[in-house]
Design an enzyme around this catalytic site. Structure first.
Site, mmCIF file in Angstrom:
data_model
loop_
_atom_site.group_PDB
_atom_site.id
_atom_site.type_symbol
_atom_site.label_atom_id
_atom_site.label_comp_id
_atom_site.label_asym_id
_atom_site.label_seq_id
_atom_site.Cartn_x
_atom_site.Cartn_y
_atom_site.Cartn_z
ATOM 1 N N GLU A 72 12.668 -9.368 1.528
ATOM 2 C CA GLU A 72 12.074 -8.290 1.960
ATOM 3 C C GLU A 72 13.068 -7.387 1.480
ATOM 4 O OE1 GLU A 72 12.198 -8.152 6.252
ATOM 5 O OE2 GLU A 72 10.548 -6.408 6.271
ATOM 6 N N ASN A 102 8.045 -5.810 -0.946
ATOM 7 C CA ASN A 102 7.889 -4.539 0.032
ATOM 8 C C ASN A 102 6.304 -4.606 0.434
ATOM 9 O OD1 ASN A 102 8.001 -2.011 1.252
ATOM 10 N ND2 ASN A 102 9.091 -1.050 -0.287
ATOM 11 N N HIS A 127 12.705 -2.654 2.021
ATOM 12 C CA HIS A 127 12.253 -1.360 2.252
ATOM 13 C C HIS A 127 13.154 -0.294 1.697
ATOM 14 C CE1 HIS A 127 9.342 -3.454 4.784
ATOM 15 N NE2 HIS A 127 10.353 -4.236 5.277
ATOM 16 N N ILE A 128 12.298 0.768 1.120
ATOM 17 C CA ILE A 128 12.981 1.566 0.848
ATOM 18 C C ILE A 128 13.764 2.677 1.681
ATOM 19 C CG2 ILE A 128 12.724 3.944 -0.713
ATOM 20 C CD1 ILE A 128 10.376 2.504 -2.119
ATOM 21 N N SER A 129 12.880 3.011 2.685
ATOM 22 C CA SER A 129 13.580 3.723 3.790
ATOM 23 C C SER A 129 14.027 2.897 4.925
ATOM 24 C CB SER A 129 12.267 4.665 4.537
ATOM 25 O OG SER A 129 11.484 3.741 5.036
ATOM 26 N N ASP A 179 1.784 -15.840 6.350
ATOM 27 C CA ASP A 179 1.441 -17.268 6.105
ATOM 28 C C ASP A 179 1.325 -17.481 4.703
ATOM 29 O OD1 ASP A 179 1.170 -17.821 8.878
ATOM 30 O OD2 ASP A 179 -0.961 -17.510 9.069
ATOM 31 N N ALA A 200 3.257 -0.920 4.691
ATOM 32 C CA ALA A 200 2.600 -0.941 6.121
ATOM 33 C C ALA A 200 2.415 -2.318 6.585
ATOM 34 C CB ALA A 200 1.423 0.042 6.311
ATOM 35 N N TYR A 202 11.206 8.743 0.809
ATOM 36 C CA TYR A 202 11.032 7.876 -0.336
ATOM 37 C C TYR A 202 11.598 8.429 -1.456
ATOM 38 C CZ TYR A 202 7.944 5.569 3.217
ATOM 39 O OH TYR A 202 7.220 5.054 4.318
ATOM 40 N N PRO A 225 0.723 -1.167 0.015
ATOM 41 C CA PRO A 225 -0.003 -0.002 -0.028
ATOM 42 C C PRO A 225 0.696 1.342 -0.011
ATOM 43 C CG PRO A 225 -0.190 -1.193 2.112
ATOM 44 C CD PRO A 225 0.395 -2.321 1.280
ATOM 45 N N ASN A 226 0.375 2.202 -0.901
ATOM 46 C CA ASN A 226 0.959 3.631 -0.988
ATOM 47 C C ASN A 226 2.089 3.566 -1.442
ATOM 48 O OD1 ASN A 226 -1.449 4.768 0.563
ATOM 49 N ND2 ASN A 226 -0.314 3.665 2.436
ATOM 50 N N HIS A 276 4.326 -4.501 9.130
ATOM 51 C CA HIS A 276 4.313 -4.418 10.350
ATOM 52 C C HIS A 276 2.980 -4.934 11.064
ATOM 53 C CE1 HIS A 276 7.446 -1.669 9.260
ATOM 54 N NE2 HIS A 276 6.617 -0.965 8.551
ATOM 55 N N ARG A 328 7.868 0.285 13.344
ATOM 56 C CA ARG A 328 8.149 -0.163 12.069
ATOM 57 C C ARG A 328 9.459 -1.237 12.084
ATOM 58 N NH1 ARG A 328 5.669 3.413 8.432
ATOM 59 N NH2 ARG A 328 5.160 5.307 9.495
ATOM 60 N N ARG A 348 4.386 10.845 -2.141
ATOM 61 C CA ARG A 348 4.340 10.698 -0.807
ATOM 62 C C ARG A 348 5.669 10.928 0.020
ATOM 63 N NH1 ARG A 348 4.804 4.537 0.952
ATOM 64 N NH2 ARG A 348 4.200 5.125 2.789
ATOM 65 N N ARG A 392 13.226 4.442 12.293
ATOM 66 C CA ARG A 392 12.078 5.109 12.319
ATOM 67 C C ARG A 392 11.226 4.825 13.568
ATOM 68 N NH1 ARG A 392 9.295 5.080 6.683
ATOM 69 N NH2 ARG A 392 7.771 6.553 7.602
HETATM 70 C C1 DQA Z 1 8.271 1.002 3.562
HETATM 71 C C2 DQA Z 1 8.241 1.224 5.151
HETATM 72 C C3 DQA Z 1 7.106 1.296 5.783
HETATM 73 O O1 DQA Z 1 7.267 1.104 7.380
HETATM 74 C C4 DQA Z 1 5.823 1.869 5.481
HETATM 75 O O2 DQA Z 1 4.778 1.617 5.677
HETATM 76 C C5 DQA Z 1 6.006 2.159 3.880
HETATM 77 C C6 DQA Z 1 7.150 1.767 2.837
HETATM 78 C C7 DQA Z 1 9.588 1.342 3.048
HETATM 79 O O3 DQA Z 1 9.724 0.997 1.905
HETATM 80 O O4 DQA Z 1 10.289 2.009 3.348
HETATM 81 O O5 DQA Z 1 4.926 2.276 3.149
HETATM 82 O O6 DQA Z 1 8.072 -0.379 3.448
#
Ligand code: DQA
Length: 147
Positions: free
Chosen positions: A100, A76, A102-104, A89, A79, A25, A12-13, A82, A113, A20, A109
């Protein structure tokens, strides 16, 4: 030799990249991310499909559908990282080698997270390397499945 088939899932997002929180990001868009991933896959000589959804169940469905179709998954979960036992599963159910991303840098943080459910089903994680993390994940998985 048959090419390895990679599925890259973004949660998501992440379709809002470029808009955003650019301080976290970056300024590149989701389309820019897909182009980066396709270029990386091309350079490594593997096939890739990029998938993005804002919905937990849709991501679960996509992971289930990957069974017998894809050799590796880069995820990735955004959200859902977490919170989602369902995505964890699903990854365990299909047992496809997964990394896995994560960009950030989620380790620097908010406390919430720092928890990752999906990590329990992943062979590795690349955290805080920006888009480059996706390329690193593909490379890591190629090394793993070529063993
Ligand atoms: C994220 C980090 C997550 O905590 C956050 O909810 C995201 C992006 C990242 O790529 O850094 O939406 O997965």
């Amino acid at each position: 030799m048959e090419q390895f088939r990679f599925l890259v899932i973004n949660g998501p997002n992440l379709n809002m990249l470029g808009i955003r929180e650019p301080e976290l990001y970056g300024s590149q868009t989701y389309t820019g991310l897909v182009e980066f991933i396709e270029k990386s896959a091309d350079e490594y000589g593997v096939q890739v499909e990029c998938f993005q959804s804002n919905h937990e169940g849709v991501i679960v469905d996509k992971i289930q559908a990957a069974y017998g179709v894809f050799d590796s998954i880069v995820i990735n979960p955004a959200a859902y990282t977490h919170t989602s036992v369902a995505i964890l599963d699903a990854l365990k159910a299909v047992s496809i080698p997964t990394v896995e991303v994560h960009i950030s840098d989620v380790s620097k943080r908010e406390e919430f997270r720092k928890v990752s459910y999906v990590r329990l089903a992943c062979i590795d994680s690349f955290i805080g390397f920006g888009f480059e993390g996706y390329r690193m994940a593909i490379k890591r998985l190629i090394d793993e499945i070529s063993k």
